[in-house]
Design an enzyme around this catalytic site. Structure first.
Site, PDB file in Angstrom:
ATOM      1  N   GLU A 246     -12.500 -13.460   5.560  1.00 29.26           N
ATOM      2  CA  GLU A 246     -12.664 -12.450   6.616  1.00 29.26           C
ATOM      3  C   GLU A 246     -14.138 -12.091   6.720  1.00 29.26           C
ATOM      4  O   GLU A 246     -14.789 -11.791   5.721  1.00 29.26           O
ATOM      5  CB  GLU A 246     -11.816 -11.208   6.294  1.00 29.26           C
ATOM      6  CG  GLU A 246     -11.898 -10.158   7.390  1.00 29.26           C
ATOM      7  CD  GLU A 246     -10.646  -9.299   7.515  1.00 29.26           C
ATOM      8  OE1 GLU A 246      -9.617  -9.639   6.913  1.00 29.26           O
ATOM      9  OE2 GLU A 246     -10.712  -8.284   8.229  1.00 29.26           O
ATOM     10  N   ARG A 247     -14.656 -12.163   7.937  1.00 31.42           N
ATOM     11  CA  ARG A 247     -16.063 -11.866   8.229  1.00 31.42           C
ATOM     12  C   ARG A 247     -17.011 -12.744   7.425  1.00 31.42           C
ATOM     13  O   ARG A 247     -18.114 -12.320   7.070  1.00 31.42           O
ATOM     14  CB  ARG A 247     -16.391 -10.382   7.980  1.00 31.42           C
ATOM     15  CG  ARG A 247     -15.441  -9.413   8.624  1.00 31.42           C
ATOM     16  CD  ARG A 247     -15.347  -9.563  10.108  1.00 31.42           C
ATOM     17  NE  ARG A 247     -14.319  -8.692  10.671  1.00 31.42           N
ATOM     18  CZ  ARG A 247     -13.889  -8.781  11.920  1.00 31.42           C
ATOM     19  NH1 ARG A 247     -14.359  -9.697  12.739  1.00 31.42           N
ATOM     20  NH2 ARG A 247     -12.966  -7.962  12.354  1.00 31.42           N
ATOM     21  N   GLU A 370      -6.692   0.674   8.660  1.00 22.52           N
ATOM     22  CA  GLU A 370      -6.575  -0.512   9.509  1.00 22.52           C
ATOM     23  C   GLU A 370      -5.289  -1.291   9.232  1.00 22.52           C
ATOM     24  O   GLU A 370      -5.291  -2.508   9.072  1.00 22.52           O
ATOM     25  CB  GLU A 370      -7.806  -1.416   9.330  1.00 22.52           C
ATOM     26  CG  GLU A 370      -9.096  -0.713   9.737  1.00 22.52           C
ATOM     27  CD  GLU A 370     -10.339  -1.588   9.686  1.00 22.52           C
ATOM     28  OE1 GLU A 370     -10.348  -2.551   8.904  1.00 22.52           O
ATOM     29  OE2 GLU A 370     -11.289  -1.291  10.418  1.00 22.52           O
ATOM     30  N   ASP A 449     -19.125   1.738  10.484  1.00 24.30           N
ATOM     31  CA  ASP A 449     -18.718   0.444   9.947  1.00 24.30           C
ATOM     32  C   ASP A 449     -19.846  -0.588  10.007  1.00 24.30           C
ATOM     33  O   ASP A 449     -19.812  -1.475  10.849  1.00 24.30           O
ATOM     34  CB  ASP A 449     -17.502  -0.066  10.756  1.00 24.30           C
ATOM     35  CG  ASP A 449     -16.825  -1.243  10.088  1.00 24.30           C
ATOM     36  OD1 ASP A 449     -17.206  -1.588   8.959  1.00 24.30           O
ATOM     37  OD2 ASP A 449     -15.903  -1.820  10.702  1.00 24.30           O
ATOM     38  N   GLU A 477     -21.754  -9.177   9.554  1.00 27.06           N
ATOM     39  CA  GLU A 477     -20.660  -9.008  10.523  1.00 27.06           C
ATOM     40  C   GLU A 477     -21.139  -8.482  11.880  1.00 27.06           C
ATOM     41  O   GLU A 477     -20.835  -9.060  12.914  1.00 27.06           O
ATOM     42  CB  GLU A 477     -19.613  -8.064   9.932  1.00 27.06           C
ATOM     43  CG  GLU A 477     -18.497  -7.758  10.899  1.00 27.06           C
ATOM     44  CD  GLU A 477     -17.469  -6.785  10.345  1.00 27.06           C
ATOM     45  OE1 GLU A 477     -17.581  -6.392   9.173  1.00 27.06           O
ATOM     46  OE2 GLU A 477     -16.555  -6.423  11.099  1.00 27.06           O
ATOM     47  N   TRP A 625     -10.022   2.673  18.355  1.00 32.74           N
ATOM     48  CA  TRP A 625     -10.822   2.272  17.198  1.00 32.74           C
ATOM     49  C   TRP A 625     -11.972   3.226  16.893  1.00 32.74           C
ATOM     50  O   TRP A 625     -12.518   3.222  15.796  1.00 32.74           O
ATOM     51  CB  TRP A 625     -11.353   0.849  17.381  1.00 32.74           C
ATOM     52  CG  TRP A 625     -10.252  -0.157  17.268  1.00 32.74           C
ATOM     53  CD1 TRP A 625      -9.549  -0.700  18.300  1.00 32.74           C
ATOM     54  CD2 TRP A 625      -9.704  -0.700  16.071  1.00 32.74           C
ATOM     55  NE1 TRP A 625      -8.600  -1.562  17.821  1.00 32.74           N
ATOM     56  CE2 TRP A 625      -8.669  -1.582  16.445  1.00 32.74           C
ATOM     57  CE3 TRP A 625      -9.973  -0.536  14.714  1.00 32.74           C
ATOM     58  CZ2 TRP A 625      -7.909  -2.291  15.515  1.00 32.74           C
ATOM     59  CZ3 TRP A 625      -9.223  -1.245  13.788  1.00 32.74           C
ATOM     60  CH2 TRP A 625      -8.206  -2.098  14.181  1.00 32.74           C
TER      61      TRP A 625
END
Ligand code: GCV
Length: 904
Positions: A246-247, A370, A449, A477, A625
Site C-alpha cells: 500500500e502506497r 478508515e 495525512d 504518497e 474524507w
C-alpha cells in the site's frame, strides 16, 4: 578474495595506553595522526580464529572504490518514468557502497560471538575488502602496521579484556564510544557499545565519519561517544501478504509473496543492514490495514524467519495487528477489549509469538480508522484496546504503538464545524494518562495525512502523561510518489523543531517524542518506508529520505543540509561540486513541490479519493474524507478558528493557538489551513492570495525545470548510468510540474475571475490545442477533472492510427516542440511528431503512471528540441493506440529553443 574475521577471547593484559592523544592532521579530511609509539596489548590466549583476512589489516587507509558502486552493479535500465524495470536491490544503491575513505586501523576483532557483533566486525571487513578499495588503500607501509588492532565489543567485554582502556561506565543501550591510541605502526582502536547494538552503531559511525560533517566533531570530542535521542526508531512497511504494498512505489514486497513470507530473504538482510547503518532498530513488516491471518501459526513461522534475518543487524521485528483478530481468526464471538476471553486469546497469541521470536518488539495498531475495526464497536476507547495488547506484551518487554490516526471518514462536508483535523486531539487528549506504560501513541506529523504542507499536530502537546512517537512518510504518497524529487528532511526538521509551548514552556516536538519534555519512559519516530524490490524506493535520489529519517531519529538536531551532504558523499560522489549541486537540489526540491502542488497550507491539491498523485482540486470537497480546502468563488481556505470556525486552532497550547487564531498572525505558508479569506486578501509578503497562487505555481514549475539544469552540470562527474537515470526522471518531473501549474492556475483563474497581474494564467504562447487541430480519426473529449487538460479538452483515438495537424504561422527560427499527451495504464501507445511529413521523433507511451483515463496523473510531456520552422510548415502528431491506451493528446507547444531546460 576470502574475508576472514578474527574473534579473540582476550584477558585483561595490563597494558596502559600512553597519554598521547589523537592530533588531527591539517591536510586532508583524513586526520594524519601523530602517536607515541607503543605496542598494542596482546590477547592472553590464541585467537579462536573464525577467519582472518589480509584485507582487514588495513592502516588508516585511504580507499577509493571504483565508480561502478552505485547503480553500476544493478543494471538499472530505466528510461524515464517509462517501463520502470525491476532491478535487484543492493545496499550500495542506497548509501552503503564501499567508502572512499575509511578510518580504521589494522586487524579487526570482535570480542563477543553474538550475531550482532559478528555483523559489526564483518561490516568493517566488507568495507575494506573491495578489490578497488584495496588497490588504493594498501600501502607499502602495510607490513609495518599489521600489529594494529580494531576491537569491537560491548563496554563490559572491553573492560574485561582491556582494563586499562577508559571505557565509560555509563554507556546506555544503543550508545557507542570510539577510542584509539598508539602509533600508525601499532595502534589499538576500540569500538565499545552500551550493548551489542551500540557496538554495531559504532562500527557504522566509523564507516560514515570520514564522509560526514561529523569528522570535525570527531576530532574535537575524542574519545567520541554518541547515543540516539529517541529509543524507538522504526520503519513501518505497508506490505500485504500477497506481495503488494500500500502506497509503495518501488515494486513488490521484499517480505511477502502469494500470501506467504518469501523464500528468498536476502533482500531483507540487505535492508536490515541499511537500516542498522543509520540506527533504525525496528521494522514493522506488514500493512497497518492488517491481514489477521498473519497471526496464524504457519504465518508466524515465516515471520520468525524474517526476524532471524534482521536480528544480526539489531533490527527487531514488529507487526501490525487487526484488533478484531480474536474474532476473525480466533473463533471468538467478540473482540471486545474488556472481554476476558479476548484478553486470554491475546495473551496466548503473544506468548506463541515470543516462543518463536524472543526479541519481538511489539504491535502497531490502526483501529476505528478508515474502515478498520476498533474498540468503538463495543463503546470502548483506544486506551482499552491499547492496554489489552500492552498487558499481553509487557511480560516479554514488548510495546504497543497505537496510532492516533483515528477519524470519521464519513464526515458531513456541509457542516462548517466538522473538521477531520480535530479528530486525533478530540479522541486521544481525554485519554491522556490512561495508557499503560508500554503503550506509545503514534501520531502523524500533521493533523491530516502526510500532505506536502500541514501544521504540526497539536496532539503532541495534548498528551503530557503518555509516551509518544511521531509518524512520517518516506514513501512519497502525497509528495510525488518517487517520480518527483522531493527531499523531505526540511519538512520533518521543521516539525521536529516546532515549539508547541505546552504550559508556556519550551516544548519542541523533538523533545516531546524523546520523552524528555513530559518525562515519559518511551518515545520515538516511525517512518512509513515503502521499500520494494525495485532498487528499494524505485528512484535513486529518493533514498536520501530514508537515510535522513534514520539520521534525524538518531539526532533530531542534525540539519537537513548536513544530512544531505553526508548522503551525497556516500552515495553520489565526494567531488565538492557534486556535493554542492546535489545538496542544493535536494534542499530546493520540497519548497518547489509545495509551490506547484498547493501552497499557503491548502494541502496537496491532488486526487484525494484516487491516486494521490496528479492534480484534482475538487476531489477533496463534497465528500466525507475531510481533506477540505473550501475553494469557492468568494475565497479559499478552511476556517479553523475558535471564533468563527471549527475550533481546531484552539487545540494548540495558548501561545500557538493565539498565533493561528487570526489571519494577521498566521504565517503565510499555513494561512489557508486556518482561515477562509478572499482571493484579494494580502499576505505578509504584500501579494494577494490569488497572485501568490499564480506566482508560486509558475515559480515551482521553473524550480522543477532548474533541477534538470543543475543535474545536467554533473555530466562527466558522476556514474553515467546514475546521471542518465536521474536526468530522465527530472525531465519528467519538470513536465509534470507544468501539468500541475496549469491545472491549478486555470482552476483558480476560472473560480476567482481575477486575472494574473503578469498575464500568464490562461495565456500560453505557442500552444496549439489538439481539439483545434485538423483531426484524422481523433475525437474530442472532455477531460475529467477539466483542469487537468489545457482548456479542459483533449483528443482520443479509437482506430489503429489517428493524427492531429496544425499549420505553423509564427516567425521562422529554431524551436522546441513539446507534445503533451496522456500515457494511460493498460497498454503502450506510440506517437510520432512529423514536420512536413518527415518524422522528427517517435516514442512510446510506456510509463507506469496511475489511471486508465486521461487526466493529470498521466499527462506527460515529450519535447523535441531545436527544430527549424518557417511559416506554413505542417506540424503533425500521429498517435497509434496500444492496448487500452488511446494515444490521447492534449496540445503541442512551440517555444523558441534555448539552452535551458525550462521549456521542458
Ligand atoms: C495504510 C492514508 C493512506 C492509506 C493509509 C492511511 C494510514 O489514508 O492513503 O493508504 O493506510 O493513510 O495511515 O493508515
Amino acid at each position: 578474495m576470502r574475508n576472514k574475521i578474527a574473534f579473540l577471547s582476550l584477558c585483561g593484559v595490563p597494558w596502559v595506553p600512553p597519554v598521547s592523544l589523537l592530533r588531527p592532521g591539517k591536510a586532508s579530511t583524513l586526520p594524519s595522526l601523530q602517536f607515541r609509539t607503543t605496542e598494542p596489548p596482546k590477547p592472553c590466549h590464541p585467537e579462536r580464529s573464525v577467519a582472518e583476512s589480509k584485507d582487514l589489516r588495513l592502516p588508516f587507509a585511504l580507499m577509493r572504490p571504483s565508480r561502478a558502486g552505485w547503480i553500476g552493479r544493478t543494471a538499472l535500465a530505466f528510461s524515464l518514468v517509462t517501463a520502470l524495470t525491476v532491478s535487484a536491490q543492493t545496499a550500495d544503491q542506497a548509501w552503503l557502497r564501499n567508502p572512499d575513505r575509511l578510518f580504521l586501523f589494522g586487524k579487526v576483532v570482535a570480542l563477543g560471538t553474538s550475531p550482532i557483533e559478528q555483523s559489526a566486525a564483518q561490516e568493517l571487513s566488507r568495507s575494506v575488502s573491495h578489490p578497488a578499495s584495496v588497490k588504493g588503500g594498501i600501502s607499502s607501509t602495510f607490513e609495518e602496521r599489521e600489529k594494529s588492532l580494531t576491537v569491537v565489543g560491548t563496554a563490559g567485554e572491553i573492560r574485561k579484556a582491556y582494563p586499562a582502556v577508559p571505557v565509560p561506565g555509563d554507556l546506555k543501550p544503543d550508545e557507542y564510544w570510539l577510542w584509539w591510541n598508539g602509533s600508525q605502526a601499532s595502534s589499538l582502536t576500540i569500538v565499545a557499545g552500551g550493548d551489542e547494538r551500540g557496538a554495531l552503531y559504532g562500527v557504522f559511525a566509523i564507516r560514515r565519519l570520514p564522509a560526514t560533517a561529523e569528522m570535525g566533531k570527531f576530532k574535537a570530542d575524542y574519545p567520541y561517544r554518541d547515543h540516539p535521542a529517541l529509543p524507538i526508531r522504526w520503519v513501518d512497511e505497508w506490505d500485504n501478504p500477497d506481495g503488494s504494498i500500500e502506497r509503495g512505489y518501488a515494486g513488490r514486497s521484499i517480505f511477502f509473496e502469494g500470501g506467504k513470507v518469501r523464500e528468498d530473504l536476502a533482500p531483507v538482510a540487505a535492508y536490515a543492514r541499511l537500516l542498522a547503518s543509520v540506527g533504525i532498530n525496528g521494522c514493522n513488516v506488514n500493512n497497518v490495514n492488517a491481514a489477521p491471518l498473519l497471526l496464524a501459526p504457519e504465518s508466524l513461522q515465516g515471520l520468525a524467519r524474517v526476524a532471524n534475518t534482521m536480528r544480526p543487524w539489531g533490527v527487531r521485528l514488529t507487526l501490525s495487528v487487526d484488533i478484531a483478530s480474536p474474532q476473525k481468526i480466533g473463533g471468538l464471538s467478540t473482540f471486545d477489549p474488556l472481554d476476558p476471553a479476548v484478553k486470554a486469546w491475546w495473551t496466548a497469541k503473544v506468548d506463541e509469538i515470543y516462543t518463536l521470536i524472543p526479541d519481538f518488539a511489539g504491535f502497531t495498531v490502526k483501529a476505528d480508522s478508515e474502515g478498520q475495526p476498533g474498540p468503538a464497536s463495543y463503546g470502548r476507547t483506544p486506551a482499552d484496546a491499547a492496554n489489552l495488547l500492552a498487558a499481553a506484551l509487557e511480560p516479554h518487554g514488548g510495546v504497543v504503538l497505537y496510532r492516533a490516526f483515528v477519524y470519521n471518514h464519513h464526515a458531513d462536508w456541509r457542516d462548517p464545524r466538522a473538521d477531520r483535523a480535530r479528530a486525533a486531539y478530540d479522541i486521544f487528549h481525554p485519554l491522556d494518562g490512561k495508557f499503560a506504560s508500554n503503550v506509545i501513541v503514534q501520531t502523524k506529523e500533521g493533523p491530516i495525512d502526510f500532505q506536502a504542507q500541514e501544521p504540526v499536530s497539536p496532539l503532541f502537546a495534548g498528551l503530557t502523561h503518555t509516551s509518544q512517537a511521531m509518524e512520517i512518510e518516506v514513501t512519497q504518497e502525497y509528495t510525488g510518489q518517487q517520480r518527483h524529487l522531493v527531499y523531505l528532511a526540511p519538512m520533518w526538521k521543521w516539525v521536529l523543531d516546532f515549539d508547541l509551548r505546552a504550559g508556556g514552556q519550551s516544548t519542541p516536538v523533538k523533545q516531546i517524542i524523546a520523552g524528555t519534555s513530559f518525562h515519559q519512559p518511551l518515545g520515538g519516530m516511525v517512518a512509513v518506508a515503502g521499500v520494494g524490490r525495485d532498487a528499494w524506493l524505485g528512484s535513486p535520489l529518493a533514498l536520501a529520505n530514508l537515510y535522513a529519517f534514520g539520521r534525524l531519529a538518531w539526532d533530531p538536531n542534525l540539519s537537513p543540509e548536513e544530512i544531505a551532504a553526508e548522503w551525497t558523499r556516500q552515495t553520489v560522489g565526494t567531488d565538492p561540486q557534486v556535493v554542492r549541486t546535489v545538496v542544493n537540489m535536494l534542499m530546493q526540491s520540497w519548497p518547489a513541490y509545495v509551490n506547484y502542488t498547493g501552497p499557503l497550507g491548502m494541502q496537496t491539491l491532488t486526487d484525494i479519493t484516487g491516486s494521490h498523485y496528479g492534480p484534482n482540486i475538487e476531489s477533496s470537497e463534497n465528500n466525507g474524507w475531510g481533506q477540505w480546502h473550501r475553494a469557492a468563488r468568494d475565497g479559499v481556505g478552511m476556517d479553523r478558528t475558535v471564533a468563527t470556525g471549527t475550533g481546531y486552532a484552539g487545540q494548540y497550547p495558548q501561545q500557538v493557538a493565539r498565533l493561528y487564531e487570526t489571519a494577521a498572525t498566521t504565517p503565510d505558508n499555513l494561512l489557508l489551513f486556518f482561515h477562509h479569506v478572499p482571493y484579494s486578501y494580502r499576505l505578509h509578503s504584500g501579494q494577494t492570495v490569488i497572485q501568490y497562487i499564480y506566482d508560486s505555481h509558475y515559480q515551482g514549475a521553473a524550480q522543477a525545470a532548474a533541477l534538470v539544469d543543475e543535474w545536467a552540470s554533473l555530466q562527466g562527474r558522476i556514474d553515467p548510468r546514475l546521471f542518465a537515470d536521474v536526468k530522465a526522471r527530472l525531465q519528467y518531473q519538470a513536465g509534470h510540474a507544468i501539468v500541475w501549474r496549469d491545472a491549478i492556475v486555470q482552476y483558480f483563474l476560472k473560480l476567482s475571475g481575477i486575472p494574473d497581474e503578469q498575464g500568464r494564467a490562461g495565456h500560453y504562447p505557442g500552444r496549439l490545442e489538439a481539439e483545434d487541430a485538423r483531426l484524422t480519426g481523433y475525437t474530442v473529449i472532455d477531460v475529467m477533472p477539466w483542469e487537468d487538460a489545457s482548456a479542459g479538452k483533449a483528443v482520443t483515438c479509437d482506430r489503429t492510427n489517428c493524427s492531429a495537424e496544425w499549420t505553423y504561422t509564427g516567425a521562422p527560427g529554431r524551436f522546441n516542440i513539446a507534445v503533451q499527451y496522456f500515457d494511460l495504464q493498460g497498454g503502450t501507445a506510440k506517437f510520432t511528431l512529423a514536420i512536413n511529413g518527415q518524422p522528427a521523433a517517435t516514442w512510446a507511451a510506456d510509463a507506469t503512471l496511475p489511471s486508465t483515463r486521461p487526466n493529470g496523473d498521466n499527462s506527460t510531456r515529450y519535447t523535441v528540441r531545436a527544430v527549424e520552422l518557417k511559416p506554413g510548415d505542417l506540424l503533425r502528431v500521429e498517435g497509434a493506440p496500444g492496448g487500452t491506451d488511446p494515444a490521447a493528446l492534449d496540445y503541442i507547444e512551440v517555444t523558441p529553443a534555448v539552452a535551458s531546460s525550462i521549456q521542458q
